[in-house]
Design a protein around this motif. Structure first.
Motif, PDB file in Angstrom:
ATOM      1  N   LYS A   1      52.708  -7.064  38.577  1.00 30.78           N
ATOM      2  CA  LYS A   1      52.179  -7.996  37.574  1.00 30.78           C
ATOM      3  C   LYS A   1      53.323  -8.641  36.800  1.00 30.78           C
ATOM      4  O   LYS A   1      53.329  -9.845  36.544  1.00 30.78           O
ATOM      5  N   TYR A   2      54.309  -7.855  36.439  1.00 26.72           N
ATOM      6  CA  TYR A   2      55.502  -8.334  35.724  1.00 26.72           C
ATOM      7  C   TYR A   2      56.323  -9.265  36.613  1.00 26.72           C
ATOM      8  O   TYR A   2      56.805 -10.308  36.170  1.00 26.72           O
ATOM      9  N   LEU A   3      56.451  -8.906  37.890  1.00 27.13           N
ATOM     10  CA  LEU A   3      57.228  -9.704  38.835  1.00 27.13           C
ATOM     11  C   LEU A   3      56.543 -11.015  39.206  1.00 27.13           C
ATOM     12  O   LEU A   3      57.191 -11.949  39.678  1.00 27.13           O
ATOM     13  N   SER A   4      55.228 -11.090  39.007  1.00 28.43           N
ATOM     14  CA  SER A   4      54.495 -12.305  39.370  1.00 28.43           C
ATOM     15  C   SER A   4      54.880 -13.481  38.468  1.00 28.43           C
ATOM     16  O   SER A   4      54.689 -14.636  38.839  1.00 28.43           O
ATOM     17  N   LEU A   5      55.431 -13.180  37.311  1.00 25.84           N
ATOM     18  CA  LEU A   5      55.831 -14.241  36.369  1.00 25.84           C
ATOM     19  C   LEU A   5      57.114 -14.910  36.822  1.00 25.84           C
ATOM     20  O   LEU A   5      57.255 -16.114  36.751  1.00 25.84           O
ATOM     21  N   LYS A   6      58.073 -14.108  37.281  1.00 23.97           N
ATOM     22  CA  LYS A   6      59.323 -14.630  37.839  1.00 23.97           C
ATOM     23  C   LYS A   6      60.103 -13.479  38.462  1.00 23.97           C
ATOM     24  O   LYS A   6      59.772 -12.309  38.263  1.00 23.97           O
ATOM     25  N   GLN A   7      61.139 -13.814  39.211  1.00 23.41           N
ATOM     26  CA  GLN A   7      61.948 -12.796  39.868  1.00 23.41           C
ATOM     27  C   GLN A   7      62.668 -11.942  38.826  1.00 23.41           C
ATOM     28  O   GLN A   7      63.150 -12.456  37.818  1.00 23.41           O
ATOM     29  N   ARG A   8      62.723 -10.645  39.062  1.00 25.26           N
ATOM     30  CA  ARG A   8      63.370  -9.731  38.121  1.00 25.26           C
ATOM     31  C   ARG A   8      64.304  -8.787  38.874  1.00 25.26           C
ATOM     32  O   ARG A   8      64.108  -8.518  40.065  1.00 25.26           O
ATOM     33  N   SER A   9      65.286  -8.253  38.162  1.00 22.81           N
ATOM     34  CA  SER A   9      66.160  -7.240  38.750  1.00 22.81           C
ATOM     35  C   SER A   9      65.491  -5.874  38.633  1.00 22.81           C
ATOM     36  O   SER A   9      64.548  -5.689  37.853  1.00 22.81           O
ATOM     37  N   SER A  10      65.994  -4.905  39.376  1.00 19.53           N
ATOM     38  CA  SER A  10      65.449  -3.551  39.293  1.00 19.53           C
ATOM     39  C   SER A  10      65.631  -2.994  37.887  1.00 19.53           C
ATOM     40  O   SER A  10      64.785  -2.259  37.377  1.00 19.53           O
ATOM     41  N   GLY A  11      66.748  -3.374  37.235  1.00 20.46           N
ATOM     42  CA  GLY A  11      66.999  -2.912  35.873  1.00 20.46           C
ATOM     43  C   GLY A  11      65.985  -3.462  34.887  1.00 20.46           C
ATOM     44  O   GLY A  11      65.543  -2.756  33.974  1.00 20.46           O
ATOM     45  N   GLU A  12      65.614  -4.717  35.064  1.00 19.75           N
ATOM     46  CA  GLU A  12      64.617  -5.323  34.187  1.00 19.75           C
ATOM     47  C   GLU A  12      63.250  -4.672  34.380  1.00 19.75           C
ATOM     48  O   GLU A  12      62.521  -4.430  33.415  1.00 19.75           O
ATOM     49  N   VAL A  13      62.912  -4.410  35.647  1.00 16.82           N
ATOM     50  CA  VAL A  13      61.629  -3.761  35.946  1.00 16.82           C
ATOM     51  C   VAL A  13      61.614  -2.354  35.359  1.00 16.82           C
ATOM     52  O   VAL A  13      60.618  -1.923  34.757  1.00 16.82           O
ATOM     53  N   TYR A  14      62.725  -1.644  35.511  1.00 16.98           N
ATOM     54  CA  TYR A  14      62.819  -0.284  34.972  1.00 16.98           C
ATOM     55  C   TYR A  14      62.596  -0.309  33.456  1.00 16.98           C
ATOM     56  O   TYR A  14      61.818   0.485  32.915  1.00 16.98           O
ATOM     57  N   GLY A  15      63.275  -1.226  32.769  1.00 19.91           N
ATOM     58  CA  GLY A  15      63.145  -1.322  31.314  1.00 19.91           C
ATOM     59  C   GLY A  15      61.733  -1.644  30.883  1.00 19.91           C
ATOM     60  O   GLY A  15      61.217  -1.079  29.902  1.00 19.91           O
ATOM     61  N   LYS A  16      61.090  -2.553  31.607  1.00 17.29           N
ATOM     62  CA  LYS A  16      59.719  -2.953  31.285  1.00 17.29           C
ATOM     63  C   LYS A  16      58.758  -1.765  31.431  1.00 17.29           C
ATOM     64  O   LYS A  16      57.933  -1.494  30.541  1.00 17.29           O
ATOM     65  N   LEU A  17      58.861  -1.042  32.544  1.00 18.19           N
ATOM     66  CA  LEU A  17      57.974   0.101  32.785  1.00 18.19           C
ATOM     67  C   LEU A  17      58.255   1.239  31.803  1.00 18.19           C
ATOM     68  O   LEU A  17      57.334   1.931  31.362  1.00 18.19           O
ATOM     69  N   LYS A  18      59.519   1.407  31.460  1.00 18.68           N
ATOM     70  CA  LYS A  18      59.884   2.452  30.497  1.00 18.68           C
ATOM     71  C   LYS A  18      59.277   2.141  29.136  1.00 18.68           C
ATOM     72  O   LYS A  18      58.759   3.037  28.452  1.00 18.68           O
ATOM     73  N   ARG A  19      59.332   0.871  28.747  1.00 18.12           N
ATOM     74  CA  ARG A  19      58.745   0.463  27.460  1.00 18.12           C
ATOM     75  C   ARG A  19      57.227   0.652  27.461  1.00 18.12           C
ATOM     76  O   ARG A  19      56.631   0.859  26.405  1.00 18.12           O
ATOM     77  N   GLU A  20      56.614   0.569  28.631  1.00 24.17           N
ATOM     78  CA  GLU A  20      55.172   0.743  28.722  1.00 24.17           C
ATOM     79  C   GLU A  20      54.766   2.213  28.748  1.00 24.17           C
ATOM     80  O   GLU A  20      53.582   2.534  28.719  1.00 24.17           O
ATOM     81  N   GLY A  21      55.781   3.100  28.812  1.00 23.01           N
ATOM     82  CA  GLY A  21      55.490   4.521  28.699  1.00 23.01           C
ATOM     83  C   GLY A  21      55.515   5.330  29.974  1.00 23.01           C
ATOM     84  O   GLY A  21      55.183   6.521  29.966  1.00 23.01           O
ATOM     85  N   TYR A  22      55.938   4.728  31.091  1.00 26.94           N
ATOM     86  CA  TYR A  22      55.994   5.482  32.350  1.00 26.94           C
ATOM     87  C   TYR A  22      57.224   6.394  32.371  1.00 26.94           C
ATOM     88  O   TYR A  22      58.263   6.063  31.800  1.00 26.94           O
ATOM     89  N   ASP A  23      57.099   7.529  33.049  1.00 29.18           N
ATOM     90  CA  ASP A  23      58.213   8.473  33.165  1.00 29.18           C
ATOM     91  C   ASP A  23      59.291   7.912  34.102  1.00 29.18           C
ATOM     92  O   ASP A  23      58.993   7.187  35.050  1.00 29.18           O
ATOM     93  N   GLY A  24      60.546   8.316  33.833  1.00 27.41           N
ATOM     94  CA  GLY A  24      61.665   7.806  34.613  1.00 27.41           C
ATOM     95  C   GLY A  24      61.569   8.068  36.098  1.00 27.41           C
ATOM     96  O   GLY A  24      61.849   7.179  36.913  1.00 27.41           O
ATOM     97  N   ASP A  25      61.168   9.277  36.491  1.00 25.62           N
ATOM     98  CA  ASP A  25      61.101   9.588  37.919  1.00 25.62           C
ATOM     99  C   ASP A  25      60.002   8.792  38.614  1.00 25.62           C
ATOM    100  O   ASP A  25      60.137   8.392  39.780  1.00 25.62           O
ATOM    101  N   VAL A  26      58.915   8.515  37.896  1.00 20.82           N
ATOM    102  CA  VAL A  26      57.827   7.690  38.436  1.00 20.82           C
ATOM    103  C   VAL A  26      58.316   6.260  38.624  1.00 20.82           C
ATOM    104  O   VAL A  26      58.054   5.619  39.661  1.00 20.82           O
ATOM    105  N   ILE A  27      59.039   5.761  37.635  1.00 23.87           N
ATOM    106  CA  ILE A  27      59.565   4.388  37.695  1.00 23.87           C
ATOM    107  C   ILE A  27      60.515   4.234  38.878  1.00 23.87           C
ATOM    108  O   ILE A  27      60.441   3.264  39.636  1.00 23.87           O
ATOM    109  N   GLU A  28      61.417   5.193  39.032  1.00 24.86           N
ATOM    110  CA  GLU A  28      62.395   5.120  40.123  1.00 24.86           C
ATOM    111  C   GLU A  28      61.717   5.100  41.496  1.00 24.86           C
ATOM    112  O   GLU A  28      62.122   4.347  42.390  1.00 24.86           O
ATOM    113  N   LYS A  29      60.681   5.916  41.634  1.00 24.64           N
ATOM    114  CA  LYS A  29      59.968   5.951  42.917  1.00 24.64           C
ATOM    115  C   LYS A  29      59.215   4.648  43.151  1.00 24.64           C
ATOM    116  O   LYS A  29      59.203   4.113  44.270  1.00 24.64           O
ATOM    117  N   ALA A  30      58.600   4.113  42.095  1.00 27.16           N
ATOM    118  CA  ALA A  30      57.872   2.848  42.213  1.00 27.16           C
ATOM    119  C   ALA A  30      58.821   1.714  42.586  1.00 27.16           C
ATOM    120  O   ALA A  30      58.513   0.896  43.467  1.00 27.16           O
TER     121      ALA A  30
END
Length: 206
Positions: free
Chosen positions: A67-96
């Motif tokens: 959903k976040y990527l549908s707005l525009k292209q993002r780096s893995s670091g940006e995606v990680y930061g976004k998911l972390k801010r939304e409350g997901y655990d780090g290991d879950v984010i890395e696997k996703a």
């Protein structure tokens, strides 16, 4: 293994923090918490917890990332930061992120190339500044160096073009104008020595 308490995440009201036997175990979306019929005092097996962490939560994180990527292209670091801010655990984010990379949704090398090319066309900066900006996006140094080698940017020529365009109608021998030119180039990541070389070169050529 018993769910002893559940708290709402400070980052997102849609994410719940689940504690098992008195210790934090995992985060989960409110929707998934309800659909899995979870509640305080419910007993869970190790298999239940692993399923929630590695399947349910990863699936939810991937959905949020897409959903976040549908707005525009993002780096893995940006995606990680976004998911972390939304409350997901780090290991879950890395696997996703890993799964999304395998699927082609995230590609830091492609992202870095586009970022650098856009910068060169729209807002040229020094190689040092480009590298710093990409690092802030979470891009690995190996990828950054590879992309910057492909571009093979000449900082002196870029700085010369920038000054000629912005200060071409001004007299760079004027101290006030010269100071603004130095500030402008240093703000784009060029060193003071390079800025001095370019400014003196323009003055001599005039």
């Amino acid at each position: 293994m018993v769910i002893t308490s559940v708290e709402e995440s400070k980052n997102s009201k849609d994410i719940l923090l689940v504690y098992i036997d008195g210790s934090y175990s995992f985060s989960i979306s409110r929707e998934d918490y309800i659909s899995l019929n979870l509640y305080e005092e419910k007993e869970l097996t190790e298999e239940d917890v692993e399923y929630i962490k590695n399947t349910v939560n990863v699936r939810a994180a991937k959905y949020a990332a897409v959903k976040y990527l549908s707005l525009k292209q993002r780096s893995s670091g940006e995606v990680y930061g976004k998911l972390k801010r939304e409350g997901y655990d780090g290991d879950v984010i890395e696997k996703a992120i890993e799964e999304l990379q395998d699927m082609g949704y995230i590609n830091d090398r492609v992202y870095a190339r586009k970022f650098v090319n856009d910068r060169i066309k729209l807002k040229p900066k020094s190689v040092r500044m480009l590298k710093m900006e990409l690092q802030n996006k979470g891009i690995e140094d190996e990828i950054i160096d590879e992309v910057l080698r492909e571009v093979d940017q000449d900082d002196e020529e870029i700085a010369l073009r920038l000054i000629s365009k912005k200060f071409g109608r001004y007299d760079l021998r004027d101290e006030k104008v010269q100071k603004k030119a130095y500030t402008f180039l240093c703000g784009r990541g060029f060193s003071y020595n390079l800025a001095s070389k370019v400014i003196n070169r323009i003055i001599k050529e005039k």
